[in-house]
Design a protein around this motif. Structure first.
Motif, short mmCIF file in Angstrom:
data_model
loop_
_atom_site.label_atom_id
_atom_site.label_comp_id
_atom_site.label_asym_id
_atom_site.label_seq_id
_atom_site.Cartn_x
_atom_site.Cartn_y
_atom_site.Cartn_z
N LEU A 12 12.42 -53.99 -7.55
CA LEU A 12 13.31 -54.45 -8.60
C LEU A 12 13.34 -53.47 -9.77
O LEU A 12 14.40 -53.12 -10.28
CB LEU A 12 12.90 -55.85 -9.08
N TRP A 13 12.16 -52.97 -10.17
CA TRP A 13 12.10 -52.00 -11.26
C TRP A 13 12.76 -50.69 -10.88
O TRP A 13 13.41 -50.06 -11.72
CB TRP A 13 10.65 -51.77 -11.71
N VAL A 16 16.44 -51.23 -11.36
CA VAL A 16 16.80 -51.26 -12.78
C VAL A 16 16.81 -49.84 -13.35
O VAL A 16 17.72 -49.46 -14.09
CB VAL A 16 15.84 -52.18 -13.57
N LEU A 20 20.03 -47.80 -14.93
CA LEU A 20 19.99 -47.24 -16.27
C LEU A 20 20.30 -45.74 -16.25
O LEU A 20 20.97 -45.23 -17.15
CB LEU A 20 18.64 -47.49 -16.93
#
Length: 148
Positions: A12-13, A16, A20
């Motif tokens: 998930l990170w 993200v 970004l």
């Protein structure tokens, strides 16, 4: 069970951070490319007889089909930014996607570091490229042409 949660959280990170990175590149990719082009701001030289110089930019395909912009010698910024000359509401267009500028009596298209690229008649634009009359320029789902 704990290992599965940790793996999912790490994935998930990563997602993200990747999202970004794309947003950051879209916002800041053109910041170093705001140098005025030689010949920008000058009106095209008048030719004797009937001129074949481009006089307008026409959107031929996409949400803005039929839109016409007069070519008066000033650079034309194309993208999603509100201050663009041609504002595109297209998910495949970057905030500052491309620029059309006059050099001498010829118009050139330049990609401003967009995510999805700018195409001149199916060829990806990698540097300032001369735009002949009637040759399509594709930015996302939008197609434009220079016409006399």
């Amino acid at each position: 069970m704990q290992l599965t949660r940790a793996g999912f959280l790490a994935l998930l990170w990563l997602f993200v951070l990747a999202a970004l990175r794309v947003v950051r590149s879209d916002l800041y990719s053109a910041s170093g490319m705001r140098v005025p082009m030689p010949g920008a701001g000058r009106a095209p030289a008048k030719a004797r007889g009937r001129s074949k110089a481009p006089r307008q930019m026409v959107v031929t395909h996409g949400a803005l089909a039929g839109t016409r912009i007069s070519l008066d010698g000033r650079p034309i910024l194309i993208g999603r930014a509100d201050d663009s000359t041609l504002v595109l509401d297209d998910d495949y267009a970057s905030t500052r996607h491309a620029r059309l500028s006059l050099r001498g009596s010829d118009w050139y298209v330049e990609d401003l570091g967009s995510t999805n690229g700018t195409y001149l008649d199916r060829a990806k634009v990698t540097g300032p490229t001369k735009v002949p009359l009637g040759v399509p320029i594709r930015i996302g789902k939008t197609v434009i042409e220079l016409r006399s």
